[in-house]
Design an enzyme around this catalytic site. Structure first.
Site, PDB file in Angstrom:
ATOM      1  N   SER A 121       0.842  -1.191   0.000  1.00 36.94           N
ATOM      2  CA  SER A 121       0.000   0.000   0.000  1.00 36.94           C
ATOM      3  C   SER A 121       0.891   1.259   0.000  1.00 36.94           C
ATOM      4  CB  SER A 121      -0.950  -0.070   1.210  1.00 36.94           C
ATOM      5  OG  SER A 121      -2.039   0.795   1.073  1.00 36.94           O
ATOM      6  N   ASP A 203      -1.789  15.297 -13.502  1.00 41.39           N
ATOM      7  CA  ASP A 203      -2.013  13.845 -13.596  1.00 41.39           C
ATOM      8  C   ASP A 203      -2.164  13.174 -12.227  1.00 41.39           C
ATOM      9  OD1 ASP A 203      -1.768  13.897 -16.445  1.00 41.39           O
ATOM     10  OD2 ASP A 203       0.416  13.928 -16.230  1.00 41.39           O
ATOM     11  N   ASP A 226      -9.557  -6.115  -4.425  1.00 41.61           N
ATOM     12  CA  ASP A 226      -9.101  -4.994  -3.597  1.00 41.61           C
ATOM     13  C   ASP A 226     -10.097  -3.835  -3.699  1.00 41.61           C
ATOM     14  OD1 ASP A 226      -7.787  -2.819  -2.397  1.00 41.61           O
ATOM     15  OD2 ASP A 226      -5.816  -3.466  -3.092  1.00 41.61           O
ATOM     16  N   HIS A 254      -7.250  -6.092  -0.265  1.00 47.02           N
ATOM     17  CA  HIS A 254      -6.108  -5.207  -0.015  1.00 47.02           C
ATOM     18  C   HIS A 254      -5.064  -5.889   0.872  1.00 47.02           C
ATOM     19  CE1 HIS A 254      -4.248  -1.318  -0.425  1.00 47.02           C
ATOM     20  NE2 HIS A 254      -4.171  -1.135   0.879  1.00 47.02           N
TER      21      HIS A 254
END
Length: 273
Positions: A121, A203, A226, A254
């Site tokens: 993560s 972006d 996830d 996750h």
């Protein structure tokens, strides 16, 4: 039985002292960083936890079961997280770069010549930045649940976890035990604001500009269920980190390294060797 045979017999049947997990703190970049360490292998591996995470809350099955003869495994608590407090955690614009430098400098302080990274993560984002910025120091890398930029969809997902009182008890309990409710709740809100600041950059950039600079062999693992990190993030990293491999876990969410720990550990060990 000759003593050396007795010793090898005992050490294969009793917990050897180096298989236990030790923990300590070391001064790095003006902060006392806490880490856990286990194993006696020649290959150093750093475990990088996710948002609000620590070695003990995020990597139990890895500290316990990654091969201790092949690897020396270190799990760190980034500044402001886990037991690397004080200081309280904050989220300046460069907090991922700061974590990447802290992580590398910690492993250098522990006298490791070169390391591999396992990043989950936020820890996966930190790992990507470390690999891009310190290429000669990083051997191999496994990341999962990471993203190189922030979209409107991500921003909505983050808003959904801002209020920790709405989290499931299973997810909330260990972090509440570690931090106390107030620090946990306050830091989660600060994290949401911290990660959403990237949406206002061109972006939604966190580290997409750095991906082409990653030189080490890289394995990207993605759990297809996830709920926090959509598949397009794994695809993007795979496309922009040259030579990387993408491995999909159809039932993974996750926390795939906890829920499917044996499968994940086998995958990671196979890639790192």
């Amino acid at each position: 039985m000759p003593r050396n045979l007795l010793y090898s017999h005992l050490s294969s049947h009793l917990p050897h002292f180096r298989t236990s997990v030790t923990s300590a703190k070391v001064a790095v970049n003006g902060v006392q960083l806490h880490y856990q360490q286990t194993g006696e292998g020649g290959h150093a591996v750093l475990l990088l936890p996710g948002m609000l995470g620590s070695g003990e809350t995020d990597f139990g099955p890895q500290l316990k079961n990654l091969n201790k003869k092949l690897f020396t495994v270190v799990a760190w608590d980034p500044r402001g997280y886990g037991h690397s407090r004080p200081p309280d955690r904050d989220f300046p614009a460069d907090f991922f770069e700061r974590d990447a430098k802290d992580a590398v400098d910690l492993m250098k302080a522990l006298k490791f010549k070169k390391v591999s990274l396992l990043g989950w993560s936020d820890g996966g984002i930190t790992a990507l930045i470390a690999a891009a910025k310190y290429p000669s120091y990083i051997h191999k890398m496994v990341i999962w649940g990471a993203n190189a930029y922030v979209t409107d969809e991500d921003s909505m997902i983050y808003e959904g976890i801002r209020d920790v009182s709405k989290w499931s008890e299973r997810t909330r309990k260990p972090l509440e035990a570690l931090y106390g409710y107030d620090y946990f709740a306050r830091t989660c809100e600060k994290w949401v604001d911290g990660i959403r600041q990237f949406k206002h950059l061109p972006d939604g950039n966190i580290c997409r500009h750095l991906l082409p600079q990653v030189q080490c062999p890289t394995l990207i693992v993605h759990g297809e269920k996830d709920p926090l990190v959509p598949r397009f993030h794994a695809n993007f990293i795979h496309e922009h980190v040259k030579g990387s491999r993408l491995h999909l876990m159809p039932e993974g969410k996750h926390n795939l390294h906890l829920r499917f720990a044996n499968e994940f550990n086998r995958l990671a060990e196979g890639f790192l060797q």
